[in-house]
Scaffold this active site. Structure first.
Site, PDB file in Angstrom:
ATOM      1  N   ARG A 138      -0.445 -22.492  -0.145  1.00 39.42           N
ATOM      2  CA  ARG A 138       0.314 -22.039   1.027  1.00 39.42           C
ATOM      3  C   ARG A 138       1.411 -21.051   0.630  1.00 39.42           C
ATOM      4  O   ARG A 138       1.744 -20.142   1.390  1.00 39.42           O
ATOM      5  CB  ARG A 138       0.945 -23.249   1.732  1.00 39.42           C
ATOM      6  CG  ARG A 138      -0.063 -24.217   2.343  1.00 39.42           C
ATOM      7  CD  ARG A 138       0.553 -25.597   2.585  1.00 39.42           C
ATOM      8  NE  ARG A 138       1.556 -25.581   3.642  1.00 39.42           N
ATOM      9  CZ  ARG A 138       2.437 -26.558   3.848  1.00 39.42           C
ATOM     10  NH1 ARG A 138       2.461 -27.612   3.070  1.00 39.42           N
ATOM     11  NH2 ARG A 138       3.304 -26.484   4.842  1.00 39.42           N
ATOM     12  N   GLU A 172       9.980  -3.002  19.910  1.00 40.15           N
ATOM     13  CA  GLU A 172       9.181  -1.835  19.508  1.00 40.15           C
ATOM     14  C   GLU A 172       7.696  -2.090  19.726  1.00 40.15           C
ATOM     15  O   GLU A 172       6.860  -1.595  18.971  1.00 40.15           O
ATOM     16  CB  GLU A 172       9.444  -1.458  18.045  1.00 40.15           C
ATOM     17  CG  GLU A 172      10.867  -0.998  17.796  1.00 40.15           C
ATOM     18  CD  GLU A 172      11.242   0.191  18.673  1.00 40.15           C
ATOM     19  OE1 GLU A 172      10.417   1.093  18.885  1.00 40.15           O
ATOM     20  OE2 GLU A 172      12.390   0.206  19.175  1.00 40.15           O
TER      21      GLU A 172
END
Lengths: 520, 520
Positions: free
Chosen positions: B216, B307
């Site tokens: 992970r 954005e």
């Protein structure tokens, strides 16, 4: 008679490894920091240098007169945690002992036995034939000498596992409630919000009508329903196992322990990730506290840690792999593993789906899931067998074992339209494993995706009704975006003006910092 | 001469659809709520009932004498946001206008042209041959009548796209920094923390040595490095496009706009999810504010929204699909699409990996990625072609288009050992697509996973050095768990005592609420 615990520089060595932190000090217990008057402390019992295992002790922490910590005890709050409020309303505590003495009768002994004669030896204040006189010293006893060879209750003690199972099935039930709150908010707001797609000056398109929104939101809606049914199923299992234990029938205990471990891990992970996804699905306004979503996420994420970090319970799936190896001799009284009983059938299975609509047959989906889970388990078992040391094998292949465990726990779900969405979404999500195990072909995977897209369209008209069905009040949801009446924007505006920063029109600091800049 | 804007019950109709909220009021702009003295407001210009497109206007908000809002202006903070501090140090504002009048010369006109004669018409206070006398009324003008047919600057205006590209490439660069901070903390703490695995009373195993932790954590470490290089590459592209624009060369603009849109979406999504993963990787202590991780997450997640919400930029990947259809006629001056130029080769490609080590050849991985991206693009294009109405097709298949866009943006990365981890992790993560497109076989996928596991072992000895290489000070990281010296637990303990709740030993409310309960 007081007991002095032997130990290192601290009076207690705390046995709860999750809390094992600052030189073994307890860290995290709810209510410990400022409020509690007593605690149950689990510690290694050492007498004359000899270990006697882990036992529980009741320890008073502050004075009952003025609430100041008793001599030798240092206790306080551990500091701020994730979220604005979230779990910060709870005083999680840190605790230190420095040669603290407590009476012997504060040792919890009702389930401690003597390793040799299996006599349950009870130390309590209650008069009992087996109770030694409170005034005897520790080394004096009416019991045989070997009765001092105290064991902590056996790891397979029904009482311990019953508690573990109870807590974990409650967590699974809570996961449904937690996820459904976030899904309710996100679904309602997705119907309120309009963005782009205006034709000839008409209204813009509701965000919930976009396939990109549906493909992220509807699987979560289906999951919330799925977890509700799983939670109820586990609740029934728990009631059943409680009755069996009272009749000294332990046959279902290993399997239900496995169920609750695996489903605890699966449901809390999906729920935590799902809540964050719901927040993102609300766009910028999901970032506002008044959406309720940041707090829902911050409050919930510890569920992935407590009662077993979500990776560890999945690795406790040795039950699954043990049964994979057993194959036909599968022992699964609750039948969660029954599909492993016909292992050759699972290994030879080939999916017979030819059209997208064939995927609406729950049996077809279930068979594909069962084949994938069985083959991944067999594959792990085969890889494990190559290691001369099984523990080394488990360590090296642990990531693979986690994936196989996840495959197993996707099998047990039955629903209707949401069932279709839930199951085909999982089929698509785990397409890699499904194809790698040759359970389905790429063509069949593509058909599943086509069918899933069609199901999103079918679910769309009912999406709001499906979340209204949770029957959450606006107060309980705590979210403006999720208001039942959909009157979001005036409420957002109204809520903004209640913010502390708007108590004054001219902000604090204007004269000090802004005005001099403007006037220089 | 003052301009009165025509409109509905409010003076302005705000054109920024993302902010289109409470009867079109602005919502979110940083610094608007309490501090700003002026704003640039984008609004639809309507004169005598005729629309003239969107224009920018400078508007004074509060008095410069006492900072109170000017007549007709209502302005304030939008309320608390996600996180304890995070972006709550910023006064995001809400703004309303009620018949506010401003001078005509506050209209931003430097890039507005007349639709008919392409004359750039400048309205400013500066004396200019083309500037009408400020004292003329709006309908009076020295310019030809058609020059009142004002257009907003063309959507393809280089100036607009240059700004968009600049901001998005900065976001990609920031993603690397943001992710690397979280990875640094998680990697260091994973080396400090020990759990289980004690042999003969020896020390327990460092958590970083568990494969489940490595599988992970290490891909996130590799991603942080990958994004650093991608950010630098985009920075070079931006410098290049700026020079070209100055020479009126617009040939690379469409492709760089596509690059920044896709990579903005990819890097911010991975970073946001990665930060939460790093927090979980620190176990329970990742939930403490003093770990720095909750705040890192809460501060960063808006990057997935601003954005361009992360789904929308991926759907702007029409550049990709347009080129997929073009095939051999691919126009890709920056060569990000060059792999689509040999489309038949991509469609016939078969992976030739036979052993796990073959996956260490970056060329093998790259070819697999390119084949998968090409085939998914072609598949989407083929499905799209079945719709008589292309817009309807895009809407119906939007979720598929997003997956294809994600496949495309996984292609352009080159690194060494971390490259191996990054690329094979992505290969495994998107195993479904790789197998569905027959780029690799299940056997080859399994070999890739075996090789990935081996790379985790190779990366382990250097993991700490790799995060130390970011050269972040403890102050900058703001995390006890990520302390350079690894002296975590004493510092956690010390930090706890600084919490406000520990300022008094006996908590507020003891006499009021707790004592009566104990004494009743």
């Amino acid at each position: 008679m007081k007991i002095v615990w032997a130990g290192s520089r601290h009076a207690f060595e705390i046995s709860d490894r999750i809390s094992k932190l600052v030189a073994n000090d307890p860290w995290w217990p709810d209510g410990l920091g400022k409020v509690s008057t007593h605690g149950v402390v689990y510690a290694r019992l050492i007498i004359d240098g000899q270990e006697h295992g882990i036992h529980g002790f009741i320890v008073q922490l502050p004075s009952l007169e003025d609430h100041k910590p008793l001599p030798g005890i240092t206790v306080g709050d551990i500091g701020m945690k994730f979220g604005n409020r979230a779990n910060n309303t709870m005083d999680n505590g840190v605790l230190r002992f420095d040669h603290v003495c407590i009476p012997r009768d504060q040792m919890l002994m009702s389930i401690t036995n003597c390793g040799a004669c299996q006599v349950y030896y009870v130390f309590s204040n209650q008069r009992n034939k087996r109770t030694p006189d409170d005034k005897l010293s520790w080394t004096d006893s009416l019991a045989p000498a070997h009765c001092w060879n105290l064991n902590v209750v056996s790891p397979l003690s029904p009482l311990v596992y019953e508690t573990l199972v109870f807590v974990r099935q409650k967590i699974v039930q809570d996961a449904s409630c937690a996820l459904s709150k976030a899904v309710c908010i996100a679904t309602r707001y997705s119907a309120v919000r309009r963005q782009f797609g205006s034709q000839n000056g008409g209204p813009e398109t509701q965000v919930i009508d976009y396939k990109t929104q549906q493909s992220r939101l509807f699987p979560l809606l289906a999951s919330a329903y799925a977890f509700r049914f799983v939670g109820e199923w586990l609740n029934c299992l728990y009631a059943d196992v409680t009755q069996r234990l009272q009749a000294n029938d332990f046959s279902t205990l290993p399997e239900i322990q496995s169920c609750t471990a695996g489903l605890k891990s699966l449901t809390t992970s999906v729920t935590a990730d799902g809540k964050e996804e719901c927040r993102k699905l609300c766009g910028g306004h999901g970032y506002l506290c008044s959406s309720g979503l940041p707090e829902l996420f911050a409050v919930y994420v510890p569920a992935c840690m407590y009662e077993g970090d979500n990776i560890v319970p999945l690795l406790q799936e040795k039950f699954t792999f043990r049964n994979s190896n057993i194959g036909l001799r599968t022992v699964s009284p609750l039948r969660t593993m029954a599909y492993l009983g016909r292992i050759e059938h699972r290994m030879q299975y080939r999916c017979n789906v030819e059209k997208a609509e064939d995927w609406l047959n729950p049996g077809a989906v279930l068979e594909a899931f069962e084949a994938r889970a069985a083959r991944m388990s067999i594959s792990c078992a085969q890889k494990l067998s190559k290691f001369s040391n099984p523990e080394e094998g488990f360590a090296e292949l642990s990531a693979d074992l986690v994936e196989a465990a996840i495959a197993h726990w996707g099998v047990k779900q039955q629903l209707k339209l949401l069932c279709g969405i839930y199951s085909l979404f999982l089929l698509h999500k785990h397409q890699g494993d499904n194809l790698a195990t040759s359970c389905i072909t790429p063509k069949q995977a593509s058909l599943a995706n086509d069918q899933l897209r069609e199901l999103y369209s079918q679910a769309r008209p009912n999406a709001i009704a499906l979340v209204d069905a949770f029957n959450y009040t606006d107060h309980f949801l705590g979210s403006i975006l999720g208001s039942y009446d959909g009157n979001v924007y005036p409420k957002l505006y109204e809520a903004a003006w209640k913010d502390a920063l708007n108590e004054s029109v001219v902000p604090d600091g204007y004269h000090q910092y802004i005005r001099p800049l403007l006037k220089q």
